[in-house]
Design a protein around this motif. Structure first.
Motif, short mmCIF file in Angstrom:
data_model
loop_
_atom_site.label_atom_id
_atom_site.label_comp_id
_atom_site.label_asym_id
_atom_site.label_seq_id
_atom_site.Cartn_x
_atom_site.Cartn_y
_atom_site.Cartn_z
N GLN A 1 2.93 6.75 -4.83
CA GLN A 1 2.55 5.35 -4.64
C GLN A 1 1.24 5.24 -3.86
OE1 GLN A 1 5.63 3.03 -2.81
NE2 GLN A 1 4.45 1.13 -2.84
N LEU A 2 1.07 6.11 -2.88
CA LEU A 2 -0.14 6.12 -2.06
C LEU A 2 -1.36 6.51 -2.89
CD1 LEU A 2 -1.15 5.82 0.88
CD2 LEU A 2 -0.67 8.24 1.20
N VAL A 3 -1.22 7.55 -3.70
CA VAL A 3 -2.33 7.99 -4.55
C VAL A 3 -2.67 6.92 -5.59
CG1 VAL A 3 -3.01 9.68 -6.31
CG2 VAL A 3 -1.87 10.45 -4.22
N THR A 4 -1.65 6.31 -6.18
CA THR A 4 -1.87 5.26 -7.17
C THR A 4 -2.60 4.08 -6.56
OG1 THR A 4 0.15 5.91 -8.34
CG2 THR A 4 -0.75 3.73 -8.83
N SER B 1 -6.25 2.83 -7.72
CA SER B 1 -6.34 1.46 -8.23
C SER B 1 -7.38 0.66 -7.46
CB SER B 1 -4.97 0.78 -8.14
OG SER B 1 -4.02 1.45 -8.93
N ALA B 2 -7.42 0.84 -6.14
CA ALA B 2 -8.38 0.10 -5.32
C ALA B 2 -9.81 0.51 -5.61
CB ALA B 2 -8.06 0.30 -3.84
N ASP C 1 -6.22 -3.70 -6.56
CA ASP C 1 -5.63 -3.17 -5.33
C ASP C 1 -4.14 -3.51 -5.26
OD1 ASP C 1 -5.45 -1.87 -2.95
OD2 ASP C 1 -6.30 -3.48 -1.74
N GLN C 2 -3.37 -2.57 -4.73
CA GLN C 2 -1.93 -2.75 -4.58
C GLN C 2 -1.57 -2.81 -3.09
OE1 GLN C 2 0.08 0.36 -6.72
NE2 GLN C 2 -1.15 0.08 -8.56
#
Length: 206
Positions: A35-38, A42-43, A98-99
């Motif tokens: 989740q952190l890498v994604t 994404s950002a 960004d997530q």
């Protein structure tokens, strides 16, 4: 716990560095790291793609031809998506990819990555990584014996000699503790950090 510092050349001798078990003894959380890498990737997306819908295209105020008698399909505007030079159906608009990820999850994810690097023997510490001159060969002599296709160097500050000496080596990246990112950590075969940089990372993640 103690982190064993390996010798990376003939001048440095192996020694131990005390580090926090909270930061370097974290269990590996694969889901959180993913989740952190994604989130990071994404950002980094620009999100600047933009197209005009029928409302944004200029012109088209007048009916192009009369309703009946022409043998053509009725039309009220030339800006319709079915017309050439008309608007785009479901036009793409500028957006942010960004997530959301709160600070606590981010810290735990980075701790998890560093802990896994330590367990896999991919994390090493060097007392002095900065070459005396801005020459590539001097920097390579500092990391002699390190076998890695991708090497990440975490220095306590970006010394000019270090930047100039390392910038011509395509498989080596140099960062500071404040600019360490999860993608660089995960993709690196080996991570070399100075003792000062490790202490700074420990303080930020504690």
């Amino acid at each position: 716990m103690t982190l064993q510092i390996p010798a990376i050349n003939n001048q440095d001798s192996a020694q131990a560095l005390d580090v926090s078990e909270l930061v370097f003894g974290q269990d590996f959380n694969e889901t959180l790291v993913h989740q952190l890498v994604t989130k990071y990737l994404s950002a980094a997306r620009a999100g600047t793609k933009g197209q005009k819908n029928r409302a944004a295209v200029s012109g088209g105020g007048a009916k192009p031809f009369r309703q009946k008698g022409t043998g053509r399909a009725r039309a009220g505007t030339t800006r319709s998506p079915v017309w050439r030079t008309g608007g785009v159906t479901f036009a793409a608009q500028p957006r942010s990819f960004d997530q959301k990820l709160n600070k606590k999850m981010y810290k735990v994810g980075i701790r998890s990555i560093f802990s896994e690097l330590l367990r896999q023997g991919r994390l090493a510490v060097c007392n002095d990584i900065t070459p005396a001159t801005p020459k590539t060969k001097d920097f390579l002599s500092k990391i002699k014996g390190i076998d890695a296709k991708r090497l990440l160097v975490v220095a306590d500050d970006l010394n000019e000699n270090l930047i100039l000496a390392a910038r011509n080596i395509p498989y080596i990246a140099v960062v500071t503790p404040s600019s360490v990112d999860p993608v660089s950590l995960v993709s690196a075969d080996k991570v070399i950090a100075t003792a000062t940089a490790l202490k700074q990372i420990e303080e930020r993640l504690a």
